[in-house]
Design an enzyme around this catalytic site. Structure first.
Site, mmCIF file in Angstrom:
data_model
loop_
_atom_site.group_PDB
_atom_site.id
_atom_site.type_symbol
_atom_site.label_atom_id
_atom_site.label_comp_id
_atom_site.label_asym_id
_atom_site.label_seq_id
_atom_site.Cartn_x
_atom_site.Cartn_y
_atom_site.Cartn_z
ATOM 1 N N GLU A 83 -33.354 -31.082 3.999
ATOM 2 C CA GLU A 83 -34.143 -29.869 3.751
ATOM 3 C C GLU A 83 -35.479 -30.287 3.154
ATOM 4 O O GLU A 83 -35.727 -31.484 2.968
ATOM 5 C CB GLU A 83 -33.388 -28.937 2.808
ATOM 6 C CG GLU A 83 -33.097 -29.568 1.445
ATOM 7 C CD GLU A 83 -32.299 -28.658 0.509
ATOM 8 O OE1 GLU A 83 -32.365 -27.439 0.659
ATOM 9 O OE2 GLU A 83 -31.629 -29.200 -0.401
ATOM 10 N N LYS A 90 -27.514 -25.275 -7.679
ATOM 11 C CA LYS A 90 -28.929 -25.040 -7.984
ATOM 12 C C LYS A 90 -29.098 -25.277 -9.480
ATOM 13 O O LYS A 90 -29.129 -24.341 -10.276
ATOM 14 C CB LYS A 90 -29.337 -23.630 -7.549
ATOM 15 C CG LYS A 90 -30.833 -23.482 -7.349
ATOM 16 C CD LYS A 90 -31.140 -22.214 -6.576
ATOM 17 C CE LYS A 90 -32.618 -21.862 -6.633
ATOM 18 N NZ LYS A 90 -33.513 -22.846 -6.059
ATOM 19 N N ARG A 149 -24.128 -17.347 -5.759
ATOM 20 C CA ARG A 149 -24.541 -18.761 -5.790
ATOM 21 C C ARG A 149 -24.731 -19.234 -7.234
ATOM 22 O O ARG A 149 -24.347 -20.353 -7.589
ATOM 23 C CB ARG A 149 -25.825 -18.946 -4.966
ATOM 24 C CG ARG A 149 -26.224 -20.404 -4.803
ATOM 25 C CD ARG A 149 -27.340 -20.579 -3.788
ATOM 26 N NE ARG A 149 -28.610 -20.046 -4.278
ATOM 27 C CZ ARG A 149 -29.725 -19.983 -3.550
ATOM 28 N NH1 ARG A 149 -29.731 -20.406 -2.287
ATOM 29 N NH2 ARG A 149 -30.836 -19.496 -4.051
HETATM 30 N N1 PMP Z 1 -33.719 -25.654 -0.719
HETATM 31 C C1 PMP Z 1 -34.074 -25.875 -1.989
HETATM 32 C C2 PMP Z 1 -33.980 -27.258 -2.536
HETATM 33 C C3 PMP Z 1 -34.524 -24.805 -2.788
HETATM 34 O O1 PMP Z 1 -34.871 -25.023 -4.064
HETATM 35 C C4 PMP Z 1 -34.604 -23.514 -2.225
HETATM 36 C C5 PMP Z 1 -35.028 -22.334 -3.072
HETATM 37 N N2 PMP Z 1 -36.309 -22.474 -3.595
HETATM 38 C C6 PMP Z 1 -34.249 -23.338 -0.879
HETATM 39 C C7 PMP Z 1 -33.792 -24.429 -0.165
HETATM 40 C C8 PMP Z 1 -34.314 -21.991 -0.241
HETATM 41 O O2 PMP Z 1 -33.264 -21.180 -0.724
HETATM 42 P P1 PMP Z 1 -33.386 -19.594 -0.803
HETATM 43 O O3 PMP Z 1 -33.650 -19.124 0.587
HETATM 44 O O4 PMP Z 1 -32.064 -19.153 -1.313
HETATM 45 O O5 PMP Z 1 -34.513 -19.273 -1.716
#
Ligand code: PMP
Length: 285
Positions: free
Chosen positions: A184, A151, A52
């Site tokens: 989300e 990200k 990622r």
């Molecule tokens: N959505 C956002 C906006 C995030 O920043 C994160 C991670 N902090 C997640 C979802 C969760 O992703 P992950 O399970 O890969 O930590």
């Protein structure tokens, strides 16, 4: 001994771990990052996190000056020098030092920073009693403007929504996309349970493809549950039997109230409890 921070191949004590004020990561939020967990000296799904990270960099036309194997080794080196067995790792790649203009091509080399620290978990009461969240009025970034799959170091969209949540007394807030669909939360993905089926927005809803989200979908399917990645409205959230959030820091955390509406009977649901247990087992806890 003070915490040792990795910057571009060298370790620096926390007090001396500094980067230039001309770094475009600071000037423009130009860069990418990852948040990962180490459980019993193993980084959970590191290869997925690195995929990622490198994909986010690719989308920004940012060259990471080391291979994924070297990055993997640097993460473990940072954990080791700090004697961290169970912890949180923040991996940052900035565009590097340039001038005051926007032009990223004036920044010759990206900088890599790795911070490994003890994890500060959300208070246990949230896992026992569940969270209350509210919907933020700040809309999640439109994928055609800045895709939430990247990200990036620019988290202002999430921060604006987070402030709305905090103002309402909630540590998380739900974000909708430009179509008004559920996207989300500010730092976590969202799941619903309705009639025994697990529901979560698809990546196309304009969300980060969470590593924990992926793990939870796989765990649910392995246990025989149906999982639908489907567009959801706020109405779907309000009438859900259960709701929970996922993220590297939060793991699996229950939600019992959204916009003042009780979800289900307003207590942590059975499916959520079982996903919490399954996830703990997956990470060996
Ligand atoms: N959505 C956002 C906006 C995030 O920043 C994160 C991670 N902090 C997640 C979802 C969760 O992703 P992950 O399970 O890969 O930590």
């Amino acid at each position: 001994m003070s915490l040792q921070i990795y910057i571009d191949g060298k370790m620096y004590p926390k007090e001396d771990a500094k980067i230039s004020v001309f770094d475009h990561g600071l000037l423009y939020g130009d860069g990418v990052f990852e948040g990962m967990r180490s459980y019993n000296s193993t980084v959970f799904r590191m290869s997925e996190h690195l995929d990622r990270l490198y994909e986010s960099a690719q989308a920004l036309h940012l060259t990471i000056p080391m291979s994924t194997q070297e990055m993997d080794a640097a993460v473990y080196q940072t954990l080791k020098v700090n004697n961290i067995v169970d912890g949180y790792i923040r991996l940052i790649v900035t565009r590097g030092v340039g001038n005051l203009g926007l032009d990223p091509y004036q920044c010759p080399t990206a900088s890599v920073i790795i911070i490994a620290d003890k994890i500060t978990l959300y208070p246990a009461k949230y896992y026992q009693d569940g969270l209350e969240i509210v919907t933020a009025s700040t809309i999640r970034n439109h994928p055609a403007a800045l895709n939430p799959r990247i990200k990036s170091l620019n988290y202002l969209n999430n921060i604006l929504a987070k402030m709305e949540g905090l103002k309402a007394g909630c540590i998380e807030a739900l974000m909708l996309n430009a179509k008004g669909e559920v996207a989300e939360c500010t730092g976590d993905n969202i799941f619903l349970v309705k009639n025994g089926i697990l529901l979560t927005p698809p990546i196309d809803a304009g969300i980060l493809a969470g590593i924990t989200r992926r793990a939870v979908i796989d765990l649910a399917r392995e246990s025989g549950m149906q999982v639908h990645e489907t567009n959801l409205s706020r109405h779907d959230v309000y009438i859900a039997d259960e709701c929970f959030l996922t993220g590297s820091a939060a793991e699996v955390i229950p939600v019992i109230k959204v916009d003042d509406r009780k979800i289900g009977d307003g207590t942590v649901g059975q499916t959520t409890k079982s996903m919490m247990v399954k996830f703990k087992a997956l990470v060996g806890q």
